[in-house]
Design an enzyme around this catalytic site. Structure first.
Site, mmCIF file in Angstrom:
data_model
loop_
_atom_site.group_PDB
_atom_site.id
_atom_site.type_symbol
_atom_site.label_atom_id
_atom_site.label_comp_id
_atom_site.label_asym_id
_atom_site.label_seq_id
_atom_site.Cartn_x
_atom_site.Cartn_y
_atom_site.Cartn_z
ATOM 1 N N ARG A 1 0.822 -1.209 0.000
ATOM 2 C CA ARG A 1 0.000 0.000 0.000
ATOM 3 C C ARG A 1 0.857 1.261 0.000
ATOM 4 O O ARG A 1 0.363 2.356 -0.259
ATOM 5 C CB ARG A 1 -0.944 -0.017 1.213
ATOM 6 N N TYR B 1 -15.918 18.638 -14.567
ATOM 7 C CA TYR B 1 -16.208 17.214 -14.555
ATOM 8 C C TYR B 1 -17.274 16.917 -13.506
ATOM 9 O O TYR B 1 -17.175 17.346 -12.357
ATOM 10 C CB TYR B 1 -14.927 16.435 -14.267
ATOM 11 N N ASP C 1 -7.103 20.873 -12.795
ATOM 12 C CA ASP C 1 -7.354 19.615 -13.486
ATOM 13 C C ASP C 1 -6.847 19.781 -14.919
ATOM 14 O O ASP C 1 -7.420 20.535 -15.704
ATOM 15 C CB ASP C 1 -8.851 19.299 -13.473
ATOM 16 N N LYS D 1 -7.903 8.964 -19.279
ATOM 17 C CA LYS D 1 -8.184 9.629 -20.549
ATOM 18 C C LYS D 1 -6.937 9.665 -21.435
ATOM 19 O O LYS D 1 -6.416 8.640 -21.806
ATOM 20 C CB LYS D 1 -8.723 11.037 -20.267
#
Length: 369
Positions: A48, A99, A173, A198
């Site tokens: 992790r 978004y 972003d 994307k």
């Protein structure tokens, strides 16, 4: 073997960064490290907290953005990790057109009393500055540029200067632009967000997110974000990260072709009688025509294409499209007839032929054909 210099172009960095050392019989590509546990007393200890495959991806993206990157399990995992840094009851100023997941996350946190938000026209620098000034508890300015799906542009340097004068952290972003079109850290941003699902990955086969921070010694923001990732477990799978790294290698050539296609599609759309408006910021591979026939025309368009795929998400090698107001959470200020086109790398004449025949069906709504 001498080290590569720091004066390389982004295209070269995308290909060369994050590689294993050049030793005899060494692999050119980093392996996929499938490990949940590491031998004790090292720097990682547990799955992790780190993975060599993540490190390779983070090295490439960090160098492209000019900072230090962290990979996450999804774009939303990255975005909500940033929002976790906002103190209890503090304020966030964000775009009204952004978004959906980001806006919905803000709404969820606000409904639970964690923070409060103001949604603004991010292209109106004065209005954004006024919104920050009006909130003494404002802690974060969230910027999208271009916005999704309205394709508005923000003046990032001016907004970053205004925010920092007020003690407000700036997040950008950069999913639509990619680091090949703009590097927000160099424009004054503190944190860059990517949905690596994307354009960075580019093949519609990965769900992955990333954050990038500036790279001063002992960066507190980077440390805090990594700590949140470690604690919440919002970590990516090694295979997904390796695929995203593989996608990054060809980002420059994919984007070059897709952007050229998008510019030509936007030019032709502007002359079509079924189209009332074309939104295209002049770069990138997203085009948003607004159809004169509104929602019925937009729906007809998406149903009549044969090559373009009716699908949500974007940034793959294949061209996709969707009418964004089909989603209930999309703001009412987005036109009903706006269709977001994610332009891929196919031959532009094939793309246009398919779009043109579908537009003929859409045009029937407007002109009664």
């Amino acid at each position: 073997m001498p080290e590569l210099g720091n004066d390389l172009s982004p295209a070269t960095i995308a290909v060369t960064a994050g590689r294993p050392p050049r030793e005899p019989d060494a692999a050119l590509n980093p392996p996929i490290t499938m490990a949940s546990t590491y031998v004790a007393t090292g720097d990682v200890e547990y799955g992790r907290f780190g993975n060599p495959t993540w490190t390779a991806f983070e090295d490439v993206l960090g160098r492209l953005e000019g900072g230090r990157a962290l990979a996450f399990s999804s774009g939303m995992a990255a975005a909500t990790t940033v929002l976790d840094l906002v103190g209890q009851g503090a304020g966030v100023v964000a775009p009204r057109h952004a978004y959906n997941g980001t806006v919905m996350a803000l709404g969820d946190l606000e409904s639970r009393g964690r923070l409060h938000s103001r949604l603004v026209d991010i292209a109106d620098t004065a209005a954004v500055t006024a919104a920050m000034e009006a909130d003494p508890d404002c802690a974060l300015l969230w910027i999208e540029s271009p916005t999704n799906p309205a394709l508005e542009l923000a003046d990032i340097p001016a907004l970053a200067d205004a925010a920092h004068a007020l003690g407000v952290r700036v997040v950008v972003d950069n999913t639509f632009a990619t680091p090949l079109a703009q590097q927000p850290l160099s424009l004054g941003a503190d944190i860059v967000v990517h949905s690596a699902t994307k354009f960075l990955s580019g093949h519609s086969d990965v769900v992955l997110g990333a954050l990038v921070t500036a790279d001063p010694e002992g960066d507190e923001v980077h440390t805090a974000l990594k700590g949140r990732r470690d604690l919440a477990g919002a970590i990516p799978g090694p295979f997904e990260t390796w695929l995203a790294l593989r996608g990054l290698r060809t980002l420059h050539v994919r984007l070059e072709r897709a952007q050229a296609n998008a510019a030509e599609i936007a030019r032709r759309l502007a002359d079509h009688p079924a189209v009332a408006e074309v939104r295209y910021p002049g770069f990138g591979a997203i085009v948003a025509p607004v159809l004169a026939g509104g929602a019925p025309a937009g729906d007809l368009l998406t149903r009549h294409t044969r090559l373009w795929v009716h699908a949500t998400s974007l940034g793959g090698v294949e061209s996709t499209l969707e009418r964004r107001r089909r989603w209930k959470a999309e703001p009412a200020t987005i036109p009903e007839g706006l269709v977001r086109l994610s332009v891929g790398i196919e031959d532009v004449e094939d793309l246009w032929a398919d779009l043109a025949q579908a537009l003929e069906a859409a045009d029937g709504v407007t002109h009664g054909g």
